[in-house]
Motif scaffolding. Structure first.
Motif, mmCIF file in Angstrom:
data_model
loop_
_atom_site.group_PDB
_atom_site.id
_atom_site.type_symbol
_atom_site.label_atom_id
_atom_site.label_comp_id
_atom_site.label_asym_id
_atom_site.label_seq_id
_atom_site.Cartn_x
_atom_site.Cartn_y
_atom_site.Cartn_z
ATOM 1 N N CYS A 285 0.830 -1.201 0.000
ATOM 2 C CA CYS A 285 0.000 0.000 0.000
ATOM 3 C C CYS A 285 0.870 1.258 0.000
ATOM 4 C CB CYS A 285 -0.862 -0.074 1.247
ATOM 5 S SG CYS A 285 -2.271 0.950 1.173
ATOM 6 N N THR A 286 1.927 1.229 0.806
ATOM 7 C CA THR A 286 2.819 2.394 0.884
ATOM 8 C C THR A 286 3.427 2.687 -0.487
ATOM 9 O OG1 THR A 286 3.397 1.622 3.081
ATOM 10 C CG2 THR A 286 4.780 3.355 2.176
ATOM 11 N N ARG A 287 3.853 1.635 -1.179
ATOM 12 C CA ARG A 287 4.501 1.829 -2.486
ATOM 13 C C ARG A 287 3.509 2.455 -3.474
ATOM 14 N NH1 ARG A 287 8.529 -2.701 -5.032
ATOM 15 N NH2 ARG A 287 8.416 -2.214 -7.238
ATOM 16 N N ARG A 288 2.270 1.979 -3.457
ATOM 17 C CA ARG A 288 1.276 2.559 -4.378
ATOM 18 C C ARG A 288 0.993 4.015 -4.030
ATOM 19 N NH1 ARG A 288 -3.175 -1.609 -6.864
ATOM 20 N NH2 ARG A 288 -1.659 -3.015 -7.797
ATOM 21 N N LYS A 289 0.966 4.321 -2.726
ATOM 22 C CA LYS A 289 0.720 5.713 -2.321
ATOM 23 C C LYS A 289 1.855 6.605 -2.789
ATOM 24 C CE LYS A 289 -2.160 5.119 1.751
ATOM 25 N NZ LYS A 289 -2.158 5.018 3.200
ATOM 26 N N GLN A 290 3.086 6.112 -2.614
ATOM 27 C CA GLN A 290 4.262 6.874 -3.063
ATOM 28 C C GLN A 290 4.206 7.092 -4.573
ATOM 29 O OE1 GLN A 290 6.518 8.406 -1.445
ATOM 30 N NE2 GLN A 290 5.984 7.678 0.585
ATOM 31 N N GLN A 291 3.745 6.068 -5.283
ATOM 32 C CA GLN A 291 3.650 6.183 -6.735
ATOM 33 C C GLN A 291 2.606 7.218 -7.140
ATOM 34 O OE1 GLN A 291 2.993 2.100 -7.888
ATOM 35 N NE2 GLN A 291 5.168 1.656 -7.967
ATOM 36 N N ASN A 292 1.501 7.256 -6.396
ATOM 37 C CA ASN A 292 0.478 8.271 -6.696
ATOM 38 C C ASN A 292 1.071 9.669 -6.547
ATOM 39 O OD1 ASN A 292 -1.485 6.451 -7.247
ATOM 40 N ND2 ASN A 292 -2.481 6.578 -5.248
ATOM 41 N N LYS A 293 1.852 9.833 -5.470
ATOM 42 C CA LYS A 293 2.485 11.129 -5.229
ATOM 43 C C LYS A 293 3.439 11.460 -6.392
ATOM 44 C CE LYS A 293 5.891 13.140 -2.158
ATOM 45 N NZ LYS A 293 6.674 12.935 -0.942
ATOM 46 N N TYR A 294 4.247 10.481 -6.768
ATOM 47 C CA TYR A 294 5.205 10.665 -7.859
ATOM 48 C C TYR A 294 4.490 11.102 -9.140
ATOM 49 C CZ TYR A 294 8.386 9.284 -11.646
ATOM 50 O OH TYR A 294 9.158 9.278 -12.774
ATOM 51 N N TRP A 295 3.362 10.425 -9.428
ATOM 52 C CA TRP A 295 2.661 10.741 -10.685
ATOM 53 C C TRP A 295 1.960 12.075 -10.635
ATOM 54 C CZ3 TRP A 295 3.594 8.849 -15.257
ATOM 55 C CH2 TRP A 295 4.371 7.700 -15.290
ATOM 56 N N LEU A 296 1.521 12.476 -9.455
ATOM 57 C CA LEU A 296 0.939 13.810 -9.311
ATOM 58 C C LEU A 296 2.013 14.849 -9.655
ATOM 59 C CD1 LEU A 296 -0.984 16.066 -8.257
ATOM 60 C CD2 LEU A 296 0.032 15.686 -6.010
ATOM 61 N N LEU A 297 3.163 14.737 -9.000
ATOM 62 C CA LEU A 297 4.217 15.733 -9.195
ATOM 63 C C LEU A 297 4.747 15.695 -10.632
ATOM 64 C CD1 LEU A 297 6.074 15.409 -5.772
ATOM 65 C CD2 LEU A 297 4.306 17.029 -6.457
ATOM 66 N N GLN A 298 4.860 14.471 -11.162
ATOM 67 C CA GLN A 298 5.323 14.306 -12.535
ATOM 68 C C GLN A 298 4.374 15.005 -13.516
ATOM 69 O OE1 GLN A 298 8.153 12.595 -12.845
ATOM 70 N NE2 GLN A 298 8.221 13.167 -15.003
ATOM 71 N N THR A 299 3.070 14.837 -13.254
ATOM 72 C CA THR A 299 2.083 15.424 -14.159
ATOM 73 C C THR A 299 2.114 16.946 -14.075
ATOM 74 O OG1 THR A 299 0.737 13.480 -13.776
ATOM 75 C CG2 THR A 299 -0.364 15.308 -14.851
ATOM 76 N N VAL A 300 2.256 17.464 -12.856
ATOM 77 C CA VAL A 300 2.351 18.920 -12.704
ATOM 78 C C VAL A 300 3.550 19.426 -13.508
ATOM 79 C CG1 VAL A 300 2.880 20.774 -11.070
ATOM 80 C CG2 VAL A 300 1.208 19.016 -10.458
ATOM 81 N N GLU A 301 4.670 18.741 -13.363
ATOM 82 C CA GLU A 301 5.880 19.146 -14.087
ATOM 83 C C GLU A 301 5.658 19.116 -15.606
ATOM 84 O OE1 GLU A 301 9.865 17.160 -13.512
ATOM 85 O OE2 GLU A 301 9.261 17.592 -11.447
ATOM 86 N N ASP A 302 5.065 18.018 -16.072
ATOM 87 C CA ASP A 302 4.797 17.883 -17.516
ATOM 88 C C ASP A 302 3.919 19.027 -18.021
ATOM 89 O OD1 ASP A 302 6.201 15.596 -17.563
ATOM 90 O OD2 ASP A 302 4.476 14.231 -17.729
ATOM 91 N N ARG A 303 2.854 19.293 -17.244
ATOM 92 C CA ARG A 303 1.903 20.321 -17.710
ATOM 93 C C ARG A 303 2.552 21.697 -17.701
ATOM 94 N NH1 ARG A 303 -3.482 17.757 -16.039
ATOM 95 N NH2 ARG A 303 -3.200 15.905 -17.305
ATOM 96 N N LEU A 304 3.337 21.983 -16.646
ATOM 97 C CA LEU A 304 4.000 23.287 -16.579
ATOM 98 C C LEU A 304 4.909 23.472 -17.784
ATOM 99 C CD1 LEU A 304 5.011 23.608 -12.812
ATOM 100 C CD2 LEU A 304 3.429 25.083 -14.071
ATOM 101 N N LYS A 305 5.650 22.425 -18.079
ATOM 102 C CA LYS A 305 6.580 22.471 -19.206
ATOM 103 C C LYS A 305 5.826 22.672 -20.516
ATOM 104 C CE LYS A 305 10.510 19.582 -18.561
ATOM 105 N NZ LYS A 305 11.019 18.262 -18.800
ATOM 106 N N ARG A 306 4.754 21.898 -20.654
ATOM 107 C CA ARG A 306 3.990 21.979 -21.905
ATOM 108 C C ARG A 306 3.402 23.384 -22.054
ATOM 109 N NH1 ARG A 306 -0.492 17.817 -22.050
ATOM 110 N NH2 ARG A 306 -1.704 19.527 -21.209
ATOM 111 N N ASN A 307 2.817 23.903 -20.983
ATOM 112 C CA ASN A 307 2.245 25.253 -21.047
ATOM 113 C C ASN A 307 3.303 26.276 -21.434
ATOM 114 O OD1 ASN A 307 -0.205 24.336 -20.360
ATOM 115 N ND2 ASN A 307 -0.121 24.980 -18.209
ATOM 116 N N PHE A 308 4.492 26.089 -20.882
ATOM 117 C CA PHE A 308 5.573 27.016 -21.168
ATOM 118 C C PHE A 308 5.905 27.002 -22.667
ATOM 119 C CE2 PHE A 308 10.131 27.820 -21.711
ATOM 120 C CZ PHE A 308 10.245 29.055 -21.112
#
Ligand SMILES: Nc1nc2c(ncn2[C@@H]2O[C@H](COP(=O)(O)OP(=O)(O)O)[C@@H](O)[C@H]2O)c(=O)[nH]1
Ligand SMILES: [Mg+2]
Length: 348
Positions: A285-308
């Motif tokens: 469960c911990t690993r999946r939670k960590q992965q959710n966090k990773y994908w949230l931050l990853q997606t924010v980064e991707d979107r910021l970059k794309r918008n830029f």
């Protein structure tokens, strides 16, 4: 008359075809939840689409699918091209379907295209699994960035789980960053190696060994048996040099022959042991939670970059500023500040 009938039939099937191309969201969801592979495939196509409308539809479907609780296990399988990943997946997949498990196979291969390369090869290297009604095989789309491909793969996992697949196998070729990305979306990460790999142990990317929950020496057959035994010993010795995993899991080394179907049971027993242990300890469960966090931050980064980069003012000024930096007229840091300020003053 016959021709007329034929035409009519074609016309009718044309209508049905058309209807099948765009079922409603509810129809698609119902199909997915009922394990209908055509609906699942269509939903994955929506997820993979770059059209705004499809992206929005896919988002609605994903949200609904996320709420379906499942007890699936996600397994990443990596290794150099030719190590036998697809053959291994065929063997393991058939073992699992023989135990009445439903198996979905997703492939991330940034080096392939849909018409040539390993995707066609993969289909033909899983000749039995492809025909198995309890298996679903889906190659990754081509031409997109690795980040994009993998985000879609992660979303496809969710769709497969909503379609009640028990085991999700993700094949990725060991190039660039793809292992790291796959590692961040699976519960169990399996590294396939070739016999004789002991010799190249020095050259191996340290990070991959560190990520592995198991190392399996494939092609342990024929003349390779001795080399496989040595490789197994070498990797066992090498694993002791790595710090223990936070989860408490101690990675294991096994050998198998995917083509002769030997040792595959043992690999599955190991994965099952891992699954049971990590659920009991809470690390699953911990690993999946960590992965959710990773994908949230990853997606924010991707979107910021794309918008830029999609910002009109940035598009108009980027080349000019790059030239100034290359000519040493302005430092890269000053240039970055200027560009970011431009984006802020003139957002999309
Ligand atoms: N001898 C032997 N050959 C294998 C084994 N597994 C796969 N191969 C062969 O290795 C080649 C590459 O296999 P493939 O599954 O496509 O590798 P991938 O690129 O890692 O997916 C094929 O010719 C397979 O027949 C095995 O266990 N033993
Ligand atoms: Mg393959």
């Amino acid at each position: 008359m016959a021709a007329k009938k034929n035409n009519a039939a074609k016309h009718i099937s044309g209508i049905q075809e058309k209807k099948r191309v765009s079922p409603s969201i509810d129809e698609l969801l119902l199909g997915i939840f009922n394990g209908d592979t055509a609906s699942l495939a269509r939903a994955i196509t929506l997820v993979e689409s770059t059209h705004q409308e499809s992206i929005q539809t896919a988002q609605v479907i994903l949200e609904k699918c996320l709420s379906q609780s499942t007890e699936s296990i996600r397994i990443g399988i990596t290794g150099v091209p030719g190590v036998g990943k697809s053959t291994f997946i065929e063997s393991l997949g058939l073992l699992l379907t023989s135990q009445d498990k439903r198996v979905a196979v997703l492939a991330i291969d940034p080096t392939s295209t849909q018409t040539k390369g390993s995707i066609l090869g993969d289909k033909t290297r899983m000749p039995e699994l492809v025909k198995d009604p309890n298996a679903f095989i889906r190659p990754s789309p081509s031409g997109t960035s690795l980040g994009g491909v993998s985000r879609k793969t992660r979303e496809s996992i969710i769709l497969c789980e909503a379609a009640k697949y028990d085991v999700i196998l993700i094949e990725t070729v060991g190039v660039g960053q793809s292992e790291t990305i796959v590692h961040s979306m699976v519960d169990f990460f399996l590294l396939l190696k070739l016999p004789g790999a002991g010799d190249e142990l020095q050259g191996i990317k340290r990070g991959i060994i560190e990520m592995a929950d198991a190392i399996v020496i494939n092609k342990a057959d024929g003349d390779n048996l001795k080399a496989a035994r040595i490789a197994k010993m070498d990797f066992n010795a090498a694993l002791h040099l790595y710090p223990p995993k936070e989860s408490g899991w101690i990675p294991k080394v096994l050998s198998c022959s995917a083509i002769e179907n030997k040792g595959i049971d043992e690999v599955w027993q190991l994965i099952t042991a891992f699954h049971e242990q990590s659920i009991a300890l809470g690390s699953f469960c911990t690993r999946r939670k960590q992965q959710n966090k990773y994908w949230l931050l990853q997606t924010v980064e991707d979107r910021l970059k794309r918008n830029f980069y999609e910002n009109q003012t940035i598009k108009e000024n980027l080349e000019k500023i790059i030239t100034s930096v290359m000519e040493n007229e302005i430092s890269p840091f000053e240039a970055a500040d200027q560009l970011l300020a431009l984006q802020l003053t003139k957002p999309n």
